[in-house]
Design an enzyme around this catalytic site. Structure first.
Site, PDB file in Angstrom:
ATOM      1  N   ARG A  43       0.865  -1.132  -0.099  1.00  0.00           N
ATOM      2  CA  ARG A  43       0.147   0.002   0.146  1.00  0.00           C
ATOM      3  C   ARG A  43       0.799   1.412  -0.035  1.00  0.00           C
ATOM      4  O   ARG A  43       0.422   2.343  -0.581  1.00  0.00           O
ATOM      5  CB  ARG A  43      -1.038  -0.029   1.227  1.00  0.00           C
ATOM      6  CG  ARG A  43      -1.962  -1.001   1.067  1.00  0.00           C
ATOM      7  CD  ARG A  43      -2.939  -1.102   2.044  1.00  0.00           C
ATOM      8  NE  ARG A  43      -2.720  -2.508   2.799  1.00  0.00           N
ATOM      9  CZ  ARG A  43      -3.219  -2.664   4.024  1.00  0.00           C
ATOM     10  NH1 ARG A  43      -3.572  -1.683   4.824  1.00  0.00           N
ATOM     11  NH2 ARG A  43      -2.800  -3.906   4.758  1.00  0.00           N
ATOM     12  N   GLU A  48       0.852  -6.242  12.890  1.00  0.00           N
ATOM     13  CA  GLU A  48      -0.277  -6.329  13.795  1.00  0.00           C
ATOM     14  C   GLU A  48      -1.056  -7.576  13.425  1.00  0.00           C
ATOM     15  O   GLU A  48      -1.396  -8.420  14.372  1.00  0.00           O
ATOM     16  CB  GLU A  48      -1.401  -5.332  13.544  1.00  0.00           C
ATOM     17  CG  GLU A  48      -2.333  -5.284  14.712  1.00  0.00           C
ATOM     18  CD  GLU A  48      -3.429  -4.347  14.102  1.00  0.00           C
ATOM     19  OE1 GLU A  48      -3.759  -3.858  13.261  1.00  0.00           O
ATOM     20  OE2 GLU A  48      -4.245  -4.122  15.241  1.00  0.00           O
TER      21      GLU A  48
HETATM   22  O1  LIG Z   1       2.769  -1.117  11.946  1.00  0.00           O
HETATM   23  P1  LIG Z   1       2.829  -2.674  11.372  1.00  0.00           P
HETATM   24  O2  LIG Z   1       1.970  -3.448  12.571  1.00  0.00           O
HETATM   25  O3  LIG Z   1       3.891  -3.315  10.937  1.00  0.00           O
HETATM   26  O4  LIG Z   1       1.380  -2.704  10.364  1.00  0.00           O
HETATM   27  C1  LIG Z   1       1.283  -1.825   9.302  1.00  0.00           C
HETATM   28  C2  LIG Z   1       1.590  -2.490   7.869  1.00  0.00           C
HETATM   29  O5  LIG Z   1       0.681  -3.454   7.609  1.00  0.00           O
HETATM   30  C3  LIG Z   1       0.088  -3.427   6.522  1.00  0.00           C
HETATM   31  O6  LIG Z   1       0.746  -3.670   5.251  1.00  0.00           O
HETATM   32  P2  LIG Z   1       0.484  -5.577   4.876  1.00  0.00           P
HETATM   33  O7  LIG Z   1       1.824  -6.076   5.360  1.00  0.00           O
HETATM   34  O8  LIG Z   1      -0.784  -5.950   5.458  1.00  0.00           O
HETATM   35  O9  LIG Z   1       0.803  -5.430   3.537  1.00  0.00           O
HETATM   36  P3  LIG Z   1      -0.210  -4.863   2.118  1.00  0.00           P
HETATM   37  O10 LIG Z   1       0.151  -3.403   1.993  1.00  0.00           O
HETATM   38  O11 LIG Z   1       0.359  -5.550   0.995  1.00  0.00           O
HETATM   39  O12 LIG Z   1      -1.566  -5.325   2.546  1.00  0.00           O
HETATM   40  C4  LIG Z   1       0.158  -1.677   6.303  1.00  0.00           C
HETATM   41  O13 LIG Z   1       0.049  -1.423   4.613  1.00  0.00           O
HETATM   42  C5  LIG Z   1       1.422  -1.599   6.812  1.00  0.00           C
HETATM   43  O14 LIG Z   1       2.427  -1.624   5.994  1.00  0.00           O
HETATM   44  N1  LIG Z   2      -5.740  -2.440  11.614  1.00  0.00           N
HETATM   45  C1  LIG Z   2      -5.178  -2.375  10.310  1.00  0.00           C
HETATM   46  N2  LIG Z   2      -5.771  -1.861   9.295  1.00  0.00           N
HETATM   47  C2  LIG Z   2      -5.091  -1.855   8.164  1.00  0.00           C
HETATM   48  N3  LIG Z   2      -3.916  -2.064   7.712  1.00  0.00           N
HETATM   49  C3  LIG Z   2      -3.311  -2.713   8.905  1.00  0.00           C
HETATM   50  N4  LIG Z   2      -1.859  -3.072   8.717  1.00  0.00           N
HETATM   51  C4  LIG Z   2      -1.782  -3.464  10.239  1.00  0.00           C
HETATM   52  N5  LIG Z   2      -2.893  -3.237  10.732  1.00  0.00           N
HETATM   53  C5  LIG Z   2      -3.554  -2.825  10.066  1.00  0.00           C
END
Ligand SMILES: O=P(O)(O)OC[C@H]1O[C@H](OP(=O)(O)OP(=O)(O)O)[C@H](O)[C@@H]1O
Ligand SMILES: Nc1ncnc2[nH]cnc12
Length: 181
Positions: free
Chosen positions: A70, A107
């Site tokens: 993202r 998370e």
């Molecule tokens: O602060 P954190 O606990 O590390 O979580 C935040 C991360 O989680 C999500 O990415 P995700 O790994 O789900 O990948 P995506 O963007 O491909 O959905 C979001 O886009 C952040 O990069």
């Molecule tokens: N609660 C949340 N919503 C969207 N993206 C996330 N990445 C980690 N935690 C998330």
């Protein structure tokens, strides 16, 4: 016609962000940036808010790094507006050439991030951008990779921050979020 203010832009974007309880796992409240990006005005306002912030806060930025996946919605956008380059940090196995890797927890899971060693020149000033800061695992891992290849992090910028998870406490340096939950 007078231009809409930054706080009005922010309120508009916030009103378009989706909220999905128990996704992708029970107990997680998923904040969905894509809900805002289907709206043309919200896209333009988000661009303005992110770019204006970096112009003010980190004008020395030389490269904008986005986190898979993202973060990629924003790094090229910001970079083109500022007239600088951009680079990706990707999940394991997607980047060609010599890469540096780090495992991390987020998370709702765990993963491995990689950066190409050639992506950042030693001493280059980096802004990291992502949609959301939760536990901070992703940004901590990204910071480690960028420093490992010689980059200097001048700021980490996210659209949304889940304040109760205190991810910010795990990060050193400047951290900015547009929207706090
Ligand atoms: O602060 P954190 O606990 O590390 O979580 C935040 C991360 O989680 C999500 O990415 P995700 O790994 O789900 O990948 P995506 O963007 O491909 O959905 C979001 O886009 C952040 O990069
Ligand atoms: N609660 C949340 N919503 C969207 N993206 C996330 N990445 C980690 N935690 C998330």
């Amino acid at each position: 016609m007078s231009e809409i203010s930054a706080s009005e832009k922010l309120e508009y974007v916030k009103s378009k962000i989706g909220k999905y309880p128990d996704f992708p796992k029970a107990g997680i409240v998923f904040r969905d940036i894509f809900g805002a990006l289907t709206d043309a005005k919200a896209c333009a306002y988000l661009r303005d808010l992110l770019v204006d912030h970096i112009r003010e806060s980190a004008p020395e930025a030389e490269i904008i790094v986005g986190l898979d996946s993202r973060g990629f919605l924003f790094n090229l956008l910001i970079a083109t507006e500022l007239g600088v380059g951009c680079a990706p940090i990707r999940k394991k196995g997607k980047l060609a050439g010599e890469v540096v890797s780090v495992e991390y927890k987020l998370e709702y899971g765990s993963d491995t991030f990689e950066i190409q060693r050639s992506a950042i020149k030693p001493g280059q000033k980096v802004v990291i951008v992502d949609d959301l800061l939760a536990t901070g695992g992703s940004l901590v891992a990204a910071s480690e990779l960028i420093r490992n290849v010689g980059g200097i992090i001048v700021e980490s910028l996210v659209v949304m921050e889940l304040v109760d998870l205190e991810g910010r406490k795990r990060l050193d340096g400047k951290v900015h979020s547009l929207i706090k939950y």
